[in-house]
Design an enzyme around this catalytic site. Structure first.
Site, mmCIF file in Angstrom:
data_model
loop_
_atom_site.group_PDB
_atom_site.id
_atom_site.type_symbol
_atom_site.label_atom_id
_atom_site.label_comp_id
_atom_site.label_asym_id
_atom_site.label_seq_id
_atom_site.Cartn_x
_atom_site.Cartn_y
_atom_site.Cartn_z
ATOM 1 C CB CYS A 190 20.016 -4.549 41.730
ATOM 2 S SG CYS A 190 19.047 -3.193 41.035
ATOM 3 C CG HIS A 223 22.799 -2.238 44.211
ATOM 4 N ND1 HIS A 223 23.180 -2.010 42.907
ATOM 5 C CD2 HIS A 223 21.513 -1.813 44.307
ATOM 6 C CE1 HIS A 223 22.167 -1.479 42.247
ATOM 7 N NE2 HIS A 223 21.146 -1.347 43.073
ATOM 8 C CG ASN A 235 21.000 1.796 40.825
ATOM 9 O OD1 ASN A 235 21.414 0.830 40.201
ATOM 10 N ND2 ASN A 235 20.064 1.690 41.754
#
Length: 331
Positions: free
Chosen positions: A115, A258, A288
């Protein structure tokens, strides 16, 4: 720490297939409202027949257009993603092929810290640019999370979406002030197995997929353990990052986090003392999107005029590893 690097343009691509919370509730046999309450995501996008390279190429062309540049102005192409289109070659080379510049010789390689891949790529490539290796670099995060979701883990599978984002960076002209002020990444492998896909590499070879190991090839996450470890580490990490950049929390105009989950983002903002106005949140209609989340949120913040030249920004996130990463920059 300081590097005179400027964000020249951004672009993104979302697959046309919209997957609503209600659709997932029907698929998983969940009560109405469960998905949005647990994840904070009302709509995410899944690929139909798009590849990661195709999505990345579209986002790249849009970023170049925003920057007023062409592919001939680019010295290097980096794919910064947590998912790969295939084991070899690197996805960046496949994106170069999609961009129809296969004979250009432009160097292409991947950077993967799941990520945090975009943040890592921006950090690494800005250092290479600062010492004169490259003039302009195209960083692309293209993710297809839907291919590896574990539909038995309801709290994790409803979080994710597919898509791509791209950012063009270049050296800052002497008359301008855009620059990276500070960066940091810390890894605590006590959390290495809190978020993982065990299969597909040399530990569990793909040939073992049909031998009762199917679960090893799907995403496996213990969200509670990740949250607990991150909560212990994030405040000190951010304080040290800001100190290294000689910037206070009050000077940060916008935080680009994030887009992990609704709960994670709310608690992160509260724990770190950032206001809702400072935090960019695109989770509800993107989900996400792994490493593409941060450049997508940056793209949206620029498009909504939440970011102006001269503003101090913070890019901040966590990733499998368990790693924490961030960059403070003057846009």
């Amino acid at each position: 720490m300081e590097r005179k690097i400027k964000i020249l343009g951004t672009g993104k691509y979302l697959p046309t297939r919209r997957v609503t919370a209600a659709e997932l509730e029907e698929k998983l046999g969940l009560a109405p409202g469960w998905v949005e309450k647990k994840s904070g995501v009302s709509v995410r996008h899944f690929v139909t027949n798009e590849t990661a390279a195709q999505m990345g190429a579209i986002a790249a062309r849009r970023a170049l257009e925003a920057a007023g540049l062409s592919l001939h102005d680019i010295d290097c192409i980096v794919c910064a993603s947590g998912t790969a289109q295939q084991e070899i070659p690197c996805t960046a080379a496949l994106i170069q092929e999609e961009l129809q510049i296969s004979k250009s010789g432009i160097p292409c390689f991947d950077i993967n810290s799941t990520c945090l891949s975009f943040v890592t790529a921006l950090d690494v490539m800005s250092c290479q640019m600062a010492v004169g290796i490259y003039e302009r670099v195209l960083i692309i995060s293209s993710e297809i999370s839907s291919a590896g979701l574990n539909w038995e883990q309801k709290e994790s599978c409803v979080l994710f979406g597919d898509g791509a984002a791209a950012v063009v960076i270049g050296r800052t002209p002497e008359t301008e002030s855009s620059r990276i002020l500070g960066s940091s990444m810390k890894t605590y492998s006590e959390g290495a197995h809190y978020s993982e896909i065990r299969g597909g590499g040399t530990l569990i070879h793909p040939s073992q997929f049909a031998q009762g190991r199917e679960a090893d090839f799907a995403f496996d996450m213990d969200g509670r353990k990740i949250f607990r470890l991150t909560s212990q580490l994030i405040t000190g990490f951010v304080d040290r990052l800001l100190s290294s950049a000689s910037v206070t929390k009050e000077q940060i105009r916008t935080v680009i986090p994030h887009q992990a989950s609704g709960m994670a983002m709310r608690i992160m903002a509260g724990k770190l003392g950032f206001s809702d106005q400072q935090m960019v949140n695109i989770l509800a209609d993107h989900g996400n999107v792994i490493a593409a989340s941060i450049p997508m949120a940056l793209h949206e913040a620029i498009g909504q005029n939440r970011v102006q030249r001269g503003d101090h920004l913070m890019l901040l996130g966590t990733s499998a590893g368990l790693s924490l990463g961030g960059i403070v920059l003057e846009y």
